[in-house]
Design a protein around this motif. Sequence first.
Motif, PDB file in Angstrom:
ATOM      1  N   GLU A  80       0.833  -1.199   0.000  1.00 36.92           N
ATOM      2  CA  GLU A  80       0.000   0.000   0.000  1.00 36.92           C
ATOM      3  C   GLU A  80       0.867   1.248   0.000  1.00 36.92           C
ATOM      4  O   GLU A  80       2.001   1.227   0.491  1.00 36.92           O
ATOM      5  CB  GLU A  80      -0.891  -0.002   1.250  1.00 36.92           C
ATOM      6  N   ASP A  81       0.338   2.321  -0.560  1.00 38.75           N
ATOM      7  CA  ASP A  81       1.001   3.623  -0.493  1.00 38.75           C
ATOM      8  C   ASP A  81       0.105   4.564   0.310  1.00 38.75           C
ATOM      9  O   ASP A  81      -0.887   5.075  -0.192  1.00 38.75           O
ATOM     10  CB  ASP A  81       1.234   4.174  -1.898  1.00 38.75           C
ATOM     11  N   GLY A 138       4.074  -0.853   2.378  1.00 39.93           N
ATOM     12  CA  GLY A 138       3.134  -0.677   3.468  1.00 39.93           C
ATOM     13  C   GLY A 138       3.821  -0.218   4.741  1.00 39.93           C
ATOM     14  O   GLY A 138       3.196   0.400   5.598  1.00 39.93           O
ATOM     15  N   ALA A 139       5.120  -0.509   4.862  1.00 39.54           N
ATOM     16  CA  ALA A 139       5.861  -0.139   6.068  1.00 39.54           C
ATOM     17  C   ALA A 139       6.346   1.304   6.024  1.00 39.54           C
ATOM     18  O   ALA A 139       5.972   2.119   6.868  1.00 39.54           O
ATOM     19  CB  ALA A 139       7.044  -1.090   6.252  1.00 39.54           C
ATOM     20  N   ASP A 140       7.179   1.644   5.037  1.00 34.88           N
ATOM     21  CA  ASP A 140       7.762   2.986   5.048  1.00 34.88           C
ATOM     22  C   ASP A 140       6.742   4.065   4.701  1.00 34.88           C
ATOM     23  O   ASP A 140       6.739   5.150   5.287  1.00 34.88           O
ATOM     24  CB  ASP A 140       8.987   3.067   4.142  1.00 34.88           C
ATOM     25  N   ILE A 180      14.524   6.217   3.684  1.00 30.54           N
ATOM     26  CA  ILE A 180      14.357   5.062   4.581  1.00 30.54           C
ATOM     27  C   ILE A 180      14.733   3.795   3.828  1.00 30.54           C
ATOM     28  O   ILE A 180      15.396   2.905   4.368  1.00 30.54           O
ATOM     29  CB  ILE A 180      12.892   4.954   5.062  1.00 30.54           C
ATOM     30  N   ASN A 181      14.264   3.714   2.586  1.00 30.55           N
ATOM     31  CA  ASN A 181      14.514   2.541   1.750  1.00 30.55           C
ATOM     32  C   ASN A 181      15.968   2.551   1.298  1.00 30.55           C
ATOM     33  O   ASN A 181      16.390   3.441   0.573  1.00 30.55           O
ATOM     34  CB  ASN A 181      13.567   2.565   0.550  1.00 30.55           C
ATOM     35  N   ASN A 182      16.727   1.574   1.733  1.00 30.76           N
ATOM     36  CA  ASN A 182      18.149   1.526   1.433  1.00 30.76           C
ATOM     37  C   ASN A 182      18.387   1.339  -0.065  1.00 30.76           C
ATOM     38  O   ASN A 182      17.832   0.444  -0.679  1.00 30.76           O
ATOM     39  CB  ASN A 182      18.807   0.374   2.203  1.00 30.76           C
ATOM     40  N   GLN A 183      19.190   2.221  -0.660  1.00 29.47           N
ATOM     41  CA  GLN A 183      19.530   2.081  -2.073  1.00 29.47           C
ATOM     42  C   GLN A 183      20.666   1.074  -2.180  1.00 29.47           C
ATOM     43  O   GLN A 183      21.823   1.402  -1.950  1.00 29.47           O
ATOM     44  CB  GLN A 183      19.929   3.443  -2.657  1.00 29.47           C
ATOM     45  N   ARG A 184      20.294  -0.143  -2.527  1.00 32.09           N
ATOM     46  CA  ARG A 184      21.234  -1.253  -2.444  1.00 32.09           C
ATOM     47  C   ARG A 184      21.811  -1.629  -3.808  1.00 32.09           C
ATOM     48  O   ARG A 184      21.163  -1.509  -4.834  1.00 32.09           O
ATOM     49  CB  ARG A 184      20.567  -2.460  -1.785  1.00 32.09           C
ATOM     50  N   THR A 218       5.481  -5.031  13.570  1.00 27.92           N
ATOM     51  CA  THR A 218       6.607  -5.655  12.874  1.00 27.92           C
ATOM     52  C   THR A 218       6.600  -5.192  11.427  1.00 27.92           C
ATOM     53  O   THR A 218       5.558  -5.218  10.767  1.00 27.92           O
ATOM     54  CB  THR A 218       6.515  -7.193  12.902  1.00 27.92           C
ATOM     55  N   PHE A 219       7.768  -4.758  10.928  1.00 31.03           N
ATOM     56  CA  PHE A 219       7.934  -4.377   9.533  1.00 31.03           C
ATOM     57  C   PHE A 219       8.945  -5.332   8.888  1.00 31.03           C
ATOM     58  O   PHE A 219      10.005  -5.596   9.453  1.00 31.03           O
ATOM     59  CB  PHE A 219       8.432  -2.939   9.392  1.00 31.03           C
ATOM     60  N   TYR A 220       8.597  -5.812   7.691  1.00 35.47           N
ATOM     61  CA  TYR A 220       9.395  -6.821   6.988  1.00 35.47           C
ATOM     62  C   TYR A 220       9.624  -6.309   5.574  1.00 35.47           C
ATOM     63  O   TYR A 220       8.686  -6.129   4.815  1.00 35.47           O
ATOM     64  CB  TYR A 220       8.592  -8.123   6.998  1.00 35.47           C
TER      65      TYR A 220
END
Length: 442
Positions: free
Chosen positions: A166-167, A255-257, A312-316, A393-395
């Motif tokens: 979700e956004d 859905g987490a960030d 937040i989202n790691n640029q990997r 919990t965030f996964y």
Amino acid sequence: MHCILKYCWTFLLVLTAICGRASSILLPMDEVQKDHLKSYGIAFWILKNGSTVDWLLNYRGGSFLTAYNSNTENECKIRGVTYEVIDDGKVSEIMTQINDPSVNMDVVKLEKAPRIALYSPKNKGGLEDAVELVLKYAEIPFDYVYDEEVMKGDLQKYDWLHLHHEDFTGQYSKMGNRGRFGGYGGFGNGFPGGMQGSGFGGEFRPEDNAESKAAQEARAQKLGFKKVSKMKLAVAQRIRDFCANGGFLFAMCSGADSFDIALSAYKTDIVDTQYDGDPPDPNAQSKIDYSQTLAFQNFTVYTGMQRGFSDINNQRRIPREEDFFTLFDFSAKWDVVPSMLTQDHERVIKGFNGLATAFNKDKLKPGVTVMGETKTLNEARYIHGEYGKGQWTFYGGHDPEDYQHSPGEPPTDLSLHPNSPGYRLILNNILFPAARKKSQKT
């Protein structure tokens, strides 16, 4: 009289022997188990039928133990779950081993099946997410709730809530005609388009999202909101209240960030013109309020056409063959909650991508427990925390058995992955609310 007593005594001996053979049922959760995922469904089924289950933390991969019942045995056979019928002596031996202070094991009693809801539209256009898939596979019942039900107050009916892909910022996952899911991260950077950087932008297309833009705008208007972003913010705040009042919240991927980002931006506008008809606030970043979030802080919000929602989202940058994360080993007797949530028959989990693949550890709030990490990238993949009376919990990532899923692809067939260690982490969270409360020792 002597013969009658003799026969009675013989009958009692036979009865005792039968009871001894059929004292308990053990569902082993180590490599012996044929179907780890359906084993959780059996545990849930037992709770639903009024019995209790002992969760044997760190014993044979986090096994389940329950009183013998022929119906339970038959259900295990029907669902193809490996089980062992053991007598009182064996149960006593297991408990002695677990209770040894020098052994990292413990017993948690599961007492009541949690009431489960998925925050998700029922018709997602083929975008079923991992939680929905595994609940159906494990035969664990759940209800759908979405914006109308949340705003109506229906969350109070449930113990556990999952946020479907979700956004919550109202930007429709920033999916334009050049920036669709892009394989959920391509080479593994966690952004649509991957390292090739196809990017976002262009005209929004309804097929790019679980629901069309028009459908969400109509719902917002129906509920009294001028913008989808305002509706999603109100929904996110209600969900946060659900957690604060004692609910269990679980989210994966965006859905987490996006949940925390939406909460933090309640005083400003971070949504670009193509999504809501007016430009974002040029001073939006200075108005972000991290006190409103559950997990993240000190992040930079990406407005306009920039890829992703925030840093937040790691640029990997990591090749697929090197993409994995490691679960922490917690003390079962002292750190009961993270021990429950990390029960698995493997400690190294293969990676998988999503719109939010991994979380930058530098953006985590104090008190957040990292339960799984890719240490070389300074990223958390699996995190947990408390909020008010509840827990969350965030996964990171979209599907533990589909490295880079794209819309239009068929959903994962879990009958091909019955022993998935990545999916087991989801099901640990499903059973978590059933546990008898134990005082946290650290």
